[in-house]
Design an enzyme around this catalytic site. Sequence first.
Site, mmCIF file in Angstrom:
data_model
loop_
_atom_site.group_PDB
_atom_site.id
_atom_site.type_symbol
_atom_site.label_atom_id
_atom_site.label_comp_id
_atom_site.label_asym_id
_atom_site.label_seq_id
_atom_site.Cartn_x
_atom_site.Cartn_y
_atom_site.Cartn_z
ATOM 1 N N HIS A 261 30.899 37.531 43.686
ATOM 2 C CA HIS A 261 31.122 38.487 44.526
ATOM 3 C C HIS A 261 30.078 38.351 45.636
ATOM 4 O O HIS A 261 30.538 38.358 46.770
ATOM 5 C CB HIS A 261 30.978 39.847 43.738
ATOM 6 N N GLU A 262 28.866 38.365 45.416
ATOM 7 C CA GLU A 262 27.776 38.316 46.364
ATOM 8 C C GLU A 262 28.058 37.008 47.208
ATOM 9 O O GLU A 262 27.782 36.995 48.240
ATOM 10 C CB GLU A 262 26.529 38.482 45.898
ATOM 11 N N GLU A 291 34.276 43.484 52.136
ATOM 12 C CA GLU A 291 34.391 43.546 50.400
ATOM 13 C C GLU A 291 35.811 42.837 50.102
ATOM 14 O O GLU A 291 35.977 42.300 49.217
ATOM 15 C CB GLU A 291 34.430 44.904 50.092
HETATM 16 MG MG MG Z 1 30.297 44.246 47.536
#
Ligand code: MG
Length: 496
Positions: A261-262, A291
């Site tokens: 994710h990061e 995002e």
């Molecule tokens: Mg995020």
Amino acid sequence: MACGIDALKDRFYDLNALGTSMSVLHWDQQTYMPRGGAAARAEHLGILSRMSHELLTSDETAKLIDQAEGDLQGDEEAEGIVRNCRREFENATKIPGKLVEEKSRLASHAHEAWVEARKTDDFSKFAPQLERMVEITREEAEHLGYEDHIYDALIDMYEEGSSEAEARRVFDAIREPLVKLVKEIQENGRPVENGFLHGDWPEEKQAAFTQHLVASVGFNFDHGRQDVAPHPFCTNFSIGDVRLTTRYQRYLGSAIFGSLHEMGHGLYEQGSPMKWDRSPLAGGVSLGVHESQSRLWENIVGRSQAFWTRFLPDLQGTFHNLTTVKLDEFYRAVNKVEPSLIRVEADELTYNLHIMVRFEIEKDMLSGKLAVKDLPDAWNSRYEEYLGITPNNDADGCLQDVHWSMGSIGYFPTYTYGNLLSYQFWACLQHDIPDAYDSIARGEFEAIHEWLKDKIYSKGSLYRPKDLIERVSGKPMEADDYLKGVDKKFRAIYSI
Ligand code: MG
């Protein structure tokens, strides 16, 4: 003596230096700083943020923006720079300094109160601070201005051009299909076992594996690092210095998918054109689009069968007790759907239901329809309605997130925007690269990187988020691709 656009750029390089200094201090605070550093660190950050605010809102900066605006000559880049500077300047000047200061002081106290309330499971310890925070946020919104709904002024700070109406449209579109699909899975789905992902995994091995993973996908460790933080985040100090964080828990998926994710956020930052480094054009354009990049790598790529075709053997080489796990078992395990109380641990499908609860509640608090003292009841009844479960206590209920204590009201919907946009962009990518999943299974990511770079990273903050979304996908943000995508994926996983 620089003039016009160059003088404005110089002013924003100065502001960038102050902002970056604060980012380094924040990063250090959440990774390596000893407890004893906290008091002085708060002072350092307070002083830097005051200096930055003074420089940004000064008459001199106003003059530089005006001059550059009069000197554009149809240059797209210069237009983008001036537009971003103007927006930052306006947002900073519309709110009186006194209110900014009061909010920042309240945020420190409210944060403390929130930590204590959560620890002791006592909402009444946080309620007075939250009440004041809602009032201040209302004032802030009035200063910022809005046309239709007070929420518009707030969400626009995080996602330029978005509105209450847009967020409502999104949630209206996904509420019923998601609730229905989750229920069907609960009632008729072929059970998924993920117990083998819970255990005592040595931290050095988790660190080594997750770094191997993100490096293999394409994160550049000459231009970044990965460290440990209690609440993982990504930050960057320049295009050449992007910091990822992760955490190691009993659920192995936490480190793996948190890291992916990061990394998605990090690739977006590393992919900005170097010529824009330190300028307002560098980096991600909005929270929602940002995002979309983290979710794309975490969920669409990282939780695909193809991805684990390539990486399960590596994982088994690191963690020998996983050697007997079959690919299909593993794929199903990392996609297990299970209504749960905690947003940050939620699966891909129920995640948006958590966000919907927060969107509806913060809107009702702002409009006065919901009194802060009634928040726990409103929270619990919505969890029952959307997720079919009720928190036993407020610590696992309305006290779980840090956002409202910091005054970040109007932020939550951008998480859902990211989920929708990840599927919307991926549909376009797959149209252009029909064999994307075959490449993933071979561990080849170049074509995907090139596509994302060309369509998204290379644009930095040149266009408004809505314009960028249209340019990439030929349509505004909508729920169709997301709903189709998750429906297909989870029906297959659960054999329904
Ligand atoms: Mg995020």
